[in-house]
Design a protein around this motif. Structure first.
Motif, short mmCIF file in Angstrom:
data_model
loop_
_atom_site.label_atom_id
_atom_site.label_comp_id
_atom_site.label_asym_id
_atom_site.label_seq_id
_atom_site.Cartn_x
_atom_site.Cartn_y
_atom_site.Cartn_z
N ALA A 103 0.83 -1.21 0.00
CA ALA A 103 0.00 0.00 0.00
C ALA A 103 0.86 1.26 0.00
CB ALA A 103 -0.94 0.00 1.20
N ALA A 104 1.95 1.24 0.77
CA ALA A 104 2.85 2.39 0.81
C ALA A 104 3.51 2.60 -0.55
CB ALA A 104 3.90 2.20 1.89
N ALA A 105 3.93 1.51 -1.20
CA ALA A 105 4.54 1.63 -2.52
C ALA A 105 3.54 2.16 -3.54
CB ALA A 105 5.07 0.27 -2.97
N ALA A 106 2.28 1.73 -3.44
CA ALA A 106 1.26 2.20 -4.37
C ALA A 106 0.94 3.67 -4.15
CB ALA A 106 -0.01 1.36 -4.21
N ARG A 107 0.94 4.11 -2.89
CA ARG A 107 0.60 5.49 -2.59
C ARG A 107 1.70 6.46 -3.01
NH1 ARG A 107 -2.85 8.47 0.63
NH2 ARG A 107 -1.98 10.35 1.57
N ARG A 108 2.95 6.04 -2.83
CA ARG A 108 4.06 6.96 -3.04
C ARG A 108 4.63 6.91 -4.46
NH1 ARG A 108 5.91 9.25 1.50
NH2 ARG A 108 5.07 8.48 3.48
N SER A 109 4.03 6.15 -5.33
CA SER A 109 4.52 6.08 -6.71
C SER A 109 3.34 5.82 -7.64
CB SER A 109 5.57 4.98 -6.86
OG SER A 109 4.96 3.71 -6.80
N SER A 110 3.61 5.92 -8.92
CA SER A 110 2.59 5.60 -9.92
C SER A 110 2.78 4.18 -10.42
CB SER A 110 2.67 6.59 -11.08
OG SER A 110 3.97 6.57 -11.65
N GLU A 111 3.55 3.39 -9.70
CA GLU A 111 3.83 2.01 -10.08
C GLU A 111 2.54 1.20 -10.15
OE1 GLU A 111 5.29 -1.05 -11.41
OE2 GLU A 111 6.93 0.24 -10.73
N THR A 112 2.34 0.54 -11.30
CA THR A 112 1.14 -0.29 -11.44
C THR A 112 1.30 -1.65 -10.78
OG1 THR A 112 1.89 -1.15 -13.58
CG2 THR A 112 0.52 0.85 -13.61
N ARG A 113 2.53 -2.02 -10.47
CA ARG A 113 2.80 -3.29 -9.80
C ARG A 113 3.63 -3.04 -8.55
NH1 ARG A 113 1.21 -7.30 -13.29
NH2 ARG A 113 1.07 -6.71 -15.50
N PRO A 114 3.03 -2.46 -7.53
CA PRO A 114 3.78 -2.18 -6.30
C PRO A 114 4.29 -3.43 -5.61
CG PRO A 114 1.42 -1.87 -5.95
CD PRO A 114 1.62 -2.03 -7.42
N GLY A 115 3.74 -4.58 -5.94
CA GLY A 115 4.22 -5.82 -5.36
C GLY A 115 5.68 -6.08 -5.65
N ARG A 116 6.18 -5.59 -6.78
CA ARG A 116 7.59 -5.80 -7.12
C ARG A 116 8.51 -5.07 -6.15
NH1 ARG A 116 7.73 -4.81 -13.58
NH2 ARG A 116 6.77 -2.86 -12.90
N ILE A 117 8.01 -3.97 -5.58
CA ILE A 117 8.78 -3.23 -4.58
C ILE A 117 8.66 -3.94 -3.23
CG2 ILE A 117 9.02 -1.03 -3.38
CD1 ILE A 117 7.87 0.32 -5.90
N ALA A 118 7.42 -4.23 -2.84
CA ALA A 118 7.17 -4.81 -1.52
C ALA A 118 7.84 -6.18 -1.37
CB ALA A 118 5.67 -4.93 -1.29
N VAL A 119 7.86 -6.97 -2.45
CA VAL A 119 8.41 -8.33 -2.35
C VAL A 119 9.92 -8.31 -2.16
CG1 VAL A 119 8.92 -8.83 -4.78
CG2 VAL A 119 8.05 -10.65 -3.31
N GLN A 120 10.57 -7.19 -2.48
CA GLN A 120 12.00 -7.07 -2.23
C GLN A 120 12.29 -6.57 -0.82
OE1 GLN A 120 14.17 -5.00 -5.52
NE2 GLN A 120 12.22 -5.12 -6.61
N VAL A 121 11.39 -5.75 -0.28
CA VAL A 121 11.62 -5.16 1.04
C VAL A 121 11.31 -6.15 2.15
CG1 VAL A 121 10.94 -3.30 2.60
CG2 VAL A 121 11.16 -2.85 0.15
N LEU A 122 10.25 -6.94 1.99
CA LEU A 122 9.82 -7.82 3.07
C LEU A 122 10.90 -8.82 3.51
CD1 LEU A 122 7.53 -8.65 4.97
CD2 LEU A 122 6.72 -10.22 3.19
N PRO A 123 11.58 -9.53 2.60
CA PRO A 123 12.62 -10.45 3.06
C PRO A 123 13.76 -9.73 3.80
CG PRO A 123 12.00 -10.95 0.80
CD PRO A 123 11.37 -9.65 1.14
N VAL A 124 14.06 -8.50 3.40
CA VAL A 124 15.10 -7.73 4.09
C VAL A 124 14.69 -7.48 5.54
CG1 VAL A 124 16.35 -5.54 4.16
CG2 VAL A 124 15.92 -6.66 1.96
N LEU A 125 13.42 -7.13 5.75
CA LEU A 125 12.92 -6.89 7.10
C LEU A 125 12.94 -8.18 7.92
CD1 LEU A 125 9.89 -4.52 6.41
CD2 LEU A 125 12.20 -3.90 7.14
N VAL A 126 12.61 -9.30 7.28
CA VAL A 126 12.62 -10.59 7.98
C VAL A 126 14.04 -10.96 8.40
CG1 VAL A 126 12.23 -13.06 7.72
CG2 VAL A 126 10.51 -11.44 6.92
#
Length: 229
Positions: free
Chosen positions: A143-166
């Motif tokens: 949701a944050a990636a979708a709000r802060r960009s015009s990216e139509t596939r924000p999942g590509r951003i989130a899927v990279q950040v989540l494993p880093v946080l884990v």
């Protein structure tokens, strides 16, 4: 009378959006996440004497991560540029996507718990709290990636950040850690921290799904234009 009619229109609008929203959900990554998670949870059934609670916890954590990675793609929408100015706000559409996908994820999680042999199951309420926090974090990142960009596939951003946080959570010292072992004196404190993670993720999700002011003005202008004679 006008206020009464507006309140009555809400359920009708949501009902009209159910079918088109269900059609555009990114089924492939959502299904892949659940399928991978269930495959991981089923491993003890394929291994002899796999009744270690530590193994069961590790597999359920891996399952929760697989589910969460699939859910990072929930808000992917190739048609996003054409829907920014529609009368129904992004907040409603986003919550509706979550409402359609999360019950299936919850059912998948229940199946994963049942796949772990009873002797290898960690405290189920606590590990479910971990899974809920990971899921909320995945959705909040998308949701944050979708709000802060015009990216139509924000999942590509989130899927990279989540494993880093884990990984960061795994590397924390035990006294501040999240991924502690059953029987550790830090177990209860760690799950208090998981509750805090869940609260922060839900707050970020709620803030991120709100309509940005510029788009809200555009949508309201569109709606007024449609009402002019």
């Amino acid at each position: 009378m006008r206020a009464r009619r507006s309140r009555g229109e809400g359920p009708a609008v949501i009902h009209s959006l159910l079918r088109p929203t269900a059609r555009v959900l990114p089924r492939a990554p959502l299904t892949a996440g659940v399928a991978l998670g269930l495959l991981v949870a089923a491993l003890p059934r394929l291994l002899p004497d796999a009744e270690s609670q530590l193994l069961g916890l590790a597999l359920l954590r891996a399952t929760a991560l697989a589910f969460a990675l699939g859910l990072t793609f929930l808000l992917d929408d190739p048609a996003r540029p054409t829907t920014e100015a529609v009368p129904t706000g992004r907040q409603v559409r986003t919550w509706l996507r979550a409402a359609l996908a999360l019950p299936a994820a919850a059912l998948g999680w229940c199946a994963a718990l049942l796949l772990i042999p009873q002797a290898a199951r960690p405290p189920l309420a606590d590990v479910t709290a971990e899974a809920a926090a990971l899921t909320a974090t995945a959705l909040a990142l998308a949701a944050a990636a979708a709000r802060r960009s015009s990216e139509t596939r924000p999942g590509r951003i989130a899927v990279q950040v989540l494993p880093v946080l884990v990984v960061a959570g795994i590397l924390l010292p035990e006294r501040w850690g999240l991924f502690v072992a059953p029987g550790s004196p830090e177990w209860d404190a760690a799950h208090d921290r998981w509750a805090a993670v869940l609260l922060v993720a839900l707050t970020l999700w709620t803030a991120s799904v709100r309509e940005p002011i510029r788009r809200r003005a555009l949508r309201n202008g569109f709606g007024r234009g449609m009402l002019r004679p």
